[in-house]
Design an enzyme around this catalytic site. Structure first.
Site, PDB file in Angstrom:
ATOM      1  N   GLY A   1      36.777 -10.775  47.350  1.00  9.67           N
ATOM      2  CA  GLY A   1      36.880 -11.797  46.307  1.00  9.67           C
ATOM      3  C   GLY A   1      36.555 -13.176  46.865  1.00  9.67           C
ATOM      4  O   GLY A   1      37.124 -14.180  46.456  1.00  9.67           O
TER       5      GLY A   1
ATOM      6  N   ASP B   1      29.907  -4.340  46.656  1.00  8.57           N
ATOM      7  CA  ASP B   1      30.470  -3.854  45.400  1.00  8.57           C
ATOM      8  C   ASP B   1      31.608  -2.925  45.784  1.00  8.57           C
ATOM      9  O   ASP B   1      31.388  -1.934  46.486  1.00  8.57           O
ATOM     10  CB  ASP B   1      29.389  -3.098  44.608  1.00  8.57           C
ATOM     11  CG  ASP B   1      29.925  -2.631  43.261  1.00  8.57           C
ATOM     12  OD1 ASP B   1      31.155  -2.436  43.150  1.00  8.57           O
ATOM     13  OD2 ASP B   1      29.131  -2.460  42.336  1.00  8.57           O
TER      14      ASP B   1
ATOM     15  N   LYS C   1      48.909 -10.658  43.266  1.00  6.41           N
ATOM     16  CA  LYS C   1      49.599 -10.109  42.107  1.00  6.41           C
ATOM     17  C   LYS C   1      48.590  -9.903  40.972  1.00  6.41           C
ATOM     18  O   LYS C   1      47.549 -10.556  40.990  1.00  6.41           O
ATOM     19  CB  LYS C   1      50.715 -11.030  41.675  1.00  6.41           C
ATOM     20  CG  LYS C   1      50.213 -12.319  40.997  1.00  6.41           C
ATOM     21  CD  LYS C   1      51.243 -12.928  40.111  1.00  6.41           C
ATOM     22  CE  LYS C   1      50.587 -13.832  39.106  1.00  6.41           C
ATOM     23  NZ  LYS C   1      51.369 -14.449  38.121  1.00  6.41           N
TER      24      LYS C   1
ATOM     25  N   ASP D   1      53.788 -13.343  46.496  1.00  8.63           N
ATOM     26  CA  ASP D   1      54.361 -13.979  45.312  1.00  8.63           C
ATOM     27  C   ASP D   1      54.396 -15.455  45.688  1.00  8.63           C
ATOM     28  O   ASP D   1      55.235 -15.874  46.485  1.00  8.63           O
ATOM     29  CB  ASP D   1      55.777 -13.458  45.039  1.00  8.63           C
ATOM     30  CG  ASP D   1      56.377 -14.111  43.804  1.00  8.63           C
ATOM     31  OD1 ASP D   1      55.984 -15.256  43.481  1.00  8.63           O
ATOM     32  OD2 ASP D   1      57.234 -13.500  43.168  1.00  8.63           O
ATOM     33  N   HIS D   2      53.447 -16.227  45.157  1.00 15.94           N
ATOM     34  CA  HIS D   2      53.293 -17.574  45.711  1.00 15.94           C
ATOM     35  C   HIS D   2      54.511 -18.467  45.448  1.00 15.94           C
ATOM     36  O   HIS D   2      54.669 -19.493  46.101  1.00 15.94           O
ATOM     37  CB  HIS D   2      51.988 -18.234  45.260  1.00 15.94           C
ATOM     38  CG  HIS D   2      51.914 -18.535  43.809  1.00 15.94           C
ATOM     39  ND1 HIS D   2      51.496 -17.610  42.891  1.00 15.94           N
ATOM     40  CD2 HIS D   2      52.216 -19.656  43.108  1.00 15.94           C
ATOM     41  CE1 HIS D   2      51.545 -18.155  41.692  1.00 15.94           C
ATOM     42  NE2 HIS D   2      51.973 -19.395  41.799  1.00 15.94           N
TER      43      HIS D   2
ATOM     44  N   LYS E   1      57.042 -21.713  47.924  1.00 13.49           N
ATOM     45  CA  LYS E   1      57.393 -23.072  47.484  1.00 13.49           C
ATOM     46  C   LYS E   1      58.580 -23.619  48.297  1.00 13.49           C
ATOM     47  O   LYS E   1      59.528 -22.891  48.587  1.00 13.49           O
ATOM     48  CB  LYS E   1      57.728 -23.074  45.989  1.00 13.49           C
ATOM     49  CG  LYS E   1      56.489 -22.870  45.123  1.00 13.49           C
ATOM     50  CD  LYS E   1      56.821 -22.973  43.664  1.00 13.49           C
ATOM     51  CE  LYS E   1      55.632 -22.644  42.797  1.00 13.49           C
ATOM     52  NZ  LYS E   1      54.669 -23.744  42.633  1.00 13.49           N
TER      53      LYS E   1
ATOM     54  N   GLU F   1      56.018 -23.745  31.415  1.00 13.62           N
ATOM     55  CA  GLU F   1      54.640 -24.190  31.630  1.00 13.62           C
ATOM     56  C   GLU F   1      54.209 -25.049  30.446  1.00 13.62           C
ATOM     57  O   GLU F   1      54.558 -24.755  29.304  1.00 13.62           O
ATOM     58  CB  GLU F   1      53.702 -22.990  31.732  1.00 13.62           C
ATOM     59  CG  GLU F   1      53.960 -22.117  32.934  1.00 13.62           C
ATOM     60  CD  GLU F   1      52.989 -20.952  32.959  1.00 13.62           C
ATOM     61  OE1 GLU F   1      52.065 -20.994  33.776  1.00 13.62           O
ATOM     62  OE2 GLU F   1      53.155 -20.026  32.153  1.00 13.62           O
TER      63      GLU F   1
ATOM     64  N   HIS G   1      58.007 -13.779  39.869  1.00 13.42           N
ATOM     65  CA  HIS G   1      58.586 -15.067  40.275  1.00 13.42           C
ATOM     66  C   HIS G   1      60.056 -15.205  39.882  1.00 13.42           C
ATOM     67  O   HIS G   1      60.898 -15.568  40.704  1.00 13.42           O
ATOM     68  CB  HIS G   1      57.805 -16.231  39.649  1.00 13.42           C
ATOM     69  CG  HIS G   1      56.326 -16.099  39.767  1.00 13.42           C
ATOM     70  ND1 HIS G   1      55.709 -15.672  40.918  1.00 13.42           N
ATOM     71  CD2 HIS G   1      55.327 -16.329  38.877  1.00 13.42           C
ATOM     72  CE1 HIS G   1      54.394 -15.656  40.729  1.00 13.42           C
ATOM     73  NE2 HIS G   1      54.142 -16.040  39.500  1.00 13.42           N
TER      74      HIS G   1
ATOM     75  N   LYS H   1      55.999 -29.145  32.215  1.00 13.60           N
ATOM     76  CA  LYS H   1      55.981 -28.179  33.321  1.00 13.60           C
ATOM     77  C   LYS H   1      57.237 -28.396  34.153  1.00 13.60           C
ATOM     78  O   LYS H   1      57.487 -29.525  34.615  1.00 13.60           O
ATOM     79  CB  LYS H   1      54.732 -28.432  34.168  1.00 13.60           C
ATOM     80  CG  LYS H   1      54.572 -27.501  35.356  1.00 13.60           C
ATOM     81  CD  LYS H   1      53.240 -27.818  36.049  1.00 13.60           C
ATOM     82  CE  LYS H   1      53.165 -27.249  37.450  1.00 13.60           C
ATOM     83  NZ  LYS H   1      53.161 -25.795  37.511  1.00 13.60           N
TER      84      LYS H   1
HETATM   85  P1  NAD Z   1      38.105 -14.457  40.037  1.00 15.42           P
HETATM   86  O1  NAD Z   1      37.657 -13.681  38.844  1.00 15.42           O
HETATM   87  O2  NAD Z   1      37.816 -15.917  40.095  1.00 15.42           O
HETATM   88  O3  NAD Z   1      37.434 -13.811  41.336  1.00 15.42           O
HETATM   89  C1  NAD Z   1      37.244 -12.438  41.481  1.00 15.42           C
HETATM   90  C2  NAD Z   1      36.388 -12.121  42.722  1.00 15.42           C
HETATM   91  O4  NAD Z   1      36.158 -10.716  42.770  1.00 15.42           O
HETATM   92  C3  NAD Z   1      35.032 -12.784  42.727  1.00 15.42           C
HETATM   93  O5  NAD Z   1      34.733 -13.144  44.061  1.00 15.42           O
HETATM   94  C4  NAD Z   1      34.090 -11.647  42.279  1.00 15.42           C
HETATM   95  O6  NAD Z   1      32.762 -11.788  42.735  1.00 15.42           O
HETATM   96  C5  NAD Z   1      34.749 -10.466  42.914  1.00 15.42           C
HETATM   97  N1  NAD Z   1      34.423  -9.194  42.264  1.00 15.42           N
HETATM   98  C6  NAD Z   1      34.607  -8.844  40.970  1.00 15.42           C
HETATM   99  N2  NAD Z   1      34.175  -7.582  40.751  1.00 15.42           N
HETATM  100  C7  NAD Z   1      33.710  -7.117  41.931  1.00 15.42           C
HETATM  101  C8  NAD Z   1      33.145  -5.890  42.385  1.00 15.42           C
HETATM  102  N3  NAD Z   1      32.938  -4.851  41.569  1.00 15.42           N
HETATM  103  N4  NAD Z   1      32.810  -5.781  43.691  1.00 15.42           N
HETATM  104  C9  NAD Z   1      32.987  -6.807  44.541  1.00 15.42           C
HETATM  105  N5  NAD Z   1      33.528  -7.989  44.180  1.00 15.42           N
HETATM  106  C10 NAD Z   1      33.864  -8.146  42.907  1.00 15.42           C
HETATM  107  O7  NAD Z   1      39.647 -14.146  40.227  1.00 15.42           O
HETATM  108  P2  NAD Z   1      40.766 -15.083  40.925  1.00 15.42           P
HETATM  109  O8  NAD Z   1      41.285 -16.058  39.939  1.00 15.42           O
HETATM  110  O9  NAD Z   1      40.235 -15.606  42.209  1.00 15.42           O
HETATM  111  O10 NAD Z   1      41.958 -14.037  41.176  1.00 15.42           O
HETATM  112  C11 NAD Z   1      41.922 -13.103  42.236  1.00 15.42           C
HETATM  113  C12 NAD Z   1      43.317 -12.501  42.410  1.00 15.42           C
HETATM  114  O11 NAD Z   1      44.228 -13.521  42.733  1.00 15.42           O
HETATM  115  C13 NAD Z   1      43.879 -11.808  41.172  1.00 15.42           C
HETATM  116  O12 NAD Z   1      44.685 -10.732  41.602  1.00 15.42           O
HETATM  117  C14 NAD Z   1      44.777 -12.864  40.554  1.00 15.42           C
HETATM  118  O13 NAD Z   1      45.819 -12.302  39.786  1.00 15.42           O
HETATM  119  C15 NAD Z   1      45.317 -13.516  41.819  1.00 15.42           C
HETATM  120  N6  NAD Z   1      45.808 -14.878  41.613  1.00 15.42           N
HETATM  121  C16 NAD Z   1      44.932 -15.870  41.275  1.00 15.42           C
HETATM  122  C17 NAD Z   1      45.398 -17.154  41.117  1.00 15.42           C
HETATM  123  C18 NAD Z   1      44.465 -18.301  40.797  1.00 15.42           C
HETATM  124  O14 NAD Z   1      44.964 -19.430  40.756  1.00 15.42           O
HETATM  125  N7  NAD Z   1      43.187 -18.077  40.611  1.00 15.42           N
HETATM  126  C19 NAD Z   1      46.770 -17.446  41.281  1.00 15.42           C
HETATM  127  C20 NAD Z   1      47.636 -16.409  41.617  1.00 15.42           C
HETATM  128  C21 NAD Z   1      47.128 -15.129  41.795  1.00 15.42           C
END
Ligand code: NAD
Length: 482
Positions: free
Chosen positions: A12, A87, A149, A178-179, A183, A217, A241, A342
């Site tokens: 990701g 992928d 999560k 669990d971010h 905190k 929120e 949380h 918030k």
């Molecule tokens: P996002 O959709 O922005 O990013 C997803 C990533 O996965 C991208 O890099 C995408 O290219 C990749 N991806 C998707 N399908 C794919 C595949 N088939 N093969 C390879 N790569 C693939 O999501 P995000 O917001 O970064 O969230 C990621 C995780 O973090 C989730 O579990 C989310 O619940 C958790 N999370 C995110 C946040 C936040 O603030 N964004 C906060 C807390 C938790």
């Protein structure tokens, strides 16, 4: 510990979380020498990026989050990043990934140490875990897995995911994020409870009337309607949380401060968590859904939300334990979207002792503010200077502006803990299992209600949510934070 040799594989690498949180956190750890010469990060995602392009993205992400960056240092840091188009469902790609990891391990002398970070859509976590196992991606040194999560969508799916993960990782190698546990004020709960004999003496069922946890929120679902409509406030906020915060508030004193002892104390408490039956859910829980305003959508009109959706954007309820210092004490919680402001805070309401001053000495409260301020306060009564009336003053534990600026982001703290192998502030499987049991019971009761025509109550946005008076054990009680 400095310069911890590691190859990190980030699934990701082009995502929002990596950009906003993980890259800036890694840069700060680099500045603090936790990682230095002997580390490499492989960012993976579907897009056909080059190493160079990933490095530009990493540098841009750092600039967006951190002021006063030393450019030479940032370039040096970004040079440790490599991109692998990947992928998650394609087995071949894991073979390439393994080869790149081995190559970088040799180049940066990482001793076979690996951190795998799953920062993508949770539906892929299981597939990735299985391919890490069948393609033998783990290294010959330490191997750790960081999982974002949500971990499952109910107990059954969490169990499946856990089994998939166990094919390559033992429980003590798994770091479930669990971010909220990163905190500052959440991490202050144990020092507050066990580092002050005064507080320790009152933190029990004889003295505490109830505990109230609010996680409000201001925002609505924004662009996340599609995800949120399948989740709801209970799964999105309570399952992780809120229940983690409550666990820290109610757990017995751990034997020592090691991660093992802290998790043992949590598990001891959670074994006594009272899972509500249908009637208890009706009596002790309220679910709500926000209405619209002139400028904002009603929840059911939000993009990608079903028009007849019964998903809750607000939930309030009561938790009780049979063990621990707060055994039998009602712990109320509420969380919702489009609330007045918030705010994350805990109020511990002490029993009112009838005394010389009668009602004038109101119930004392110990408050822990987690967001947006970092502070703890409680009221102390003295007397007015000129007279003999009671004069309440707040005693506060808080930070100066400079100290506030030093408070690290939760992600930086948690990723640091993964490098140093400290699992204190991560969710263990036994905890997670209990949380899902609790949440599944509520969800099941709501499904029954839905089948009989029930639905969440509508609430006015940007206020404090629907009427929750029924959840209070004593009808004279109510929320301290209004
Ligand atoms: P996002 O959709 O922005 O990013 C997803 C990533 O996965 C991208 O890099 C995408 O290219 C990749 N991806 C998707 N399908 C794919 C595949 N088939 N093969 C390879 N790569 C693939 O999501 P995000 O917001 O970064 O969230 C990621 C995780 O973090 C989730 O579990 C989310 O619940 C958790 N999370 C995110 C946040 C936040 O603030 N964004 C906060 C807390 C938790």
């Amino acid at each position: 510990m400095n310069n911890i040799p590691t190859v990190m594989i980030l699934f990701g690498g082009s995502g929002d979380l990596a950009h906003r949180k993980i890259y800036p956190a890694l840069f700060n750890l680099y500045r603090r020498n936790v990682i230095r010469d002997n580390f490499a990060v492989i960012g993976t995602a579907r897009r056909p990026w080059s190493h160079e392009y990933l490095r530009e993205q990493v540098a841009a992400a750092v600039h967006e989050s951190i002021p006063d960056v030393d450019e030479a240092q940032l370039t040096e840091f970004a040079g440790h990043f490599y991109y692998q188009s990947h992928d998650v469902t394609n087995v071949e790609h894991y073979v390439t990934l393994k080869r790149l990891a081995q190559e970088l391990d040799e180049r940066y002398e990482c001793g076979g140490n690996r951190i795998f970070y799953m920062a993508m859509a949770p539906s892929f976590f299981g597939t990735i875990a299985e391919h890490i196992a069948d393609q033998h991606l783990t290294g010959s040194g330490f191997n750790r897995l960081v999982v974002e999560k949500p971990f499952g969508t109910d107990l059954a799916s969490a169990e499946v995911l856990n089994r998939q993960i166990q094919s390559s990782f033992a429980e003590d190698q798994v770091f479930r994020i669990d971010h909220y546990l990163g905190k500052e004020m959440v991490q202050n709960i144990l020092p507050l409870r066990f580092g002050n004999s005064l507080i320790k003496k009152v933190w029990n069922a004889d003295m505490v009337k109830n505990v109230q946890v609010t996680l409000a929120e201001r925002l609505g679902v924004e662009a996340r309607g599609g995800y949120y409509d399948n989740s709801g406030a209970l799964r999105d906020m309570v399952q992780n949380h809120i229940l983690q915060i409550i666990t820290l508030l109610a757990m017995p004193e751990p034997k020592d401060l090691s991660d093992k002892a802290i998790h043992a104390a949590k598990e001891d408490l959670l074994a006594s968590l009272r899972v509500p039956g249908e009637q208890a859910v009706r009596d002790n829980f309220v679910r709500g859904q926000y209405l619209g305003t002139e400028n904002t959508f009603e929840y059911v009109k939000e993009p990608n939300v079903a028009e007849d959706s019964k998903t809750e954007t607000y939930v309030a309820g009561r938790v009780e334990f049979g063990r621990g210092p707060l055994a039998g004490v009602p712990i109320y919680f509420r969380t919702g979207k489009e609330m007045r402001e918030k705010k994350t805070r805990v109020d511990l309401v002490l029993k009112n002792e009838p005394g010389l001053y009668g009602d004038k000495a109101q119930a004392d409260t110990i408050t822990i503010e987690i967001d947006p301020a970092n502070q703890i306060y409680f009221r102390l009564n003295g007397k007015t200077i000129a007279g003999s009336d009671l004069r309440p003053e707040k005693l506060r534990y808080r930070f100066s502006e400079n100290e506030q600026a030093e408070v690290p982001d939760g992600y930086e703290r948690l990723i640091h803990d993964v490098f140093v192998n400290d699992s204190t502030n991560f969710t263990k499987w036994e905890e997670l299992k209990r949380y899902w049991e609790f949440v599944d019971a509520i969800e099941a009761a709501w499904q029954e209600e839905n089948a009989a025509g029930g639905k969440p109550v509508k609430y006015r946005p940007y206020c404090m949510g629907p009427d929750t008076s029924k959840i209070f054990a004593d009808p004279k009680d109510g929320w301290i934070y209004q």
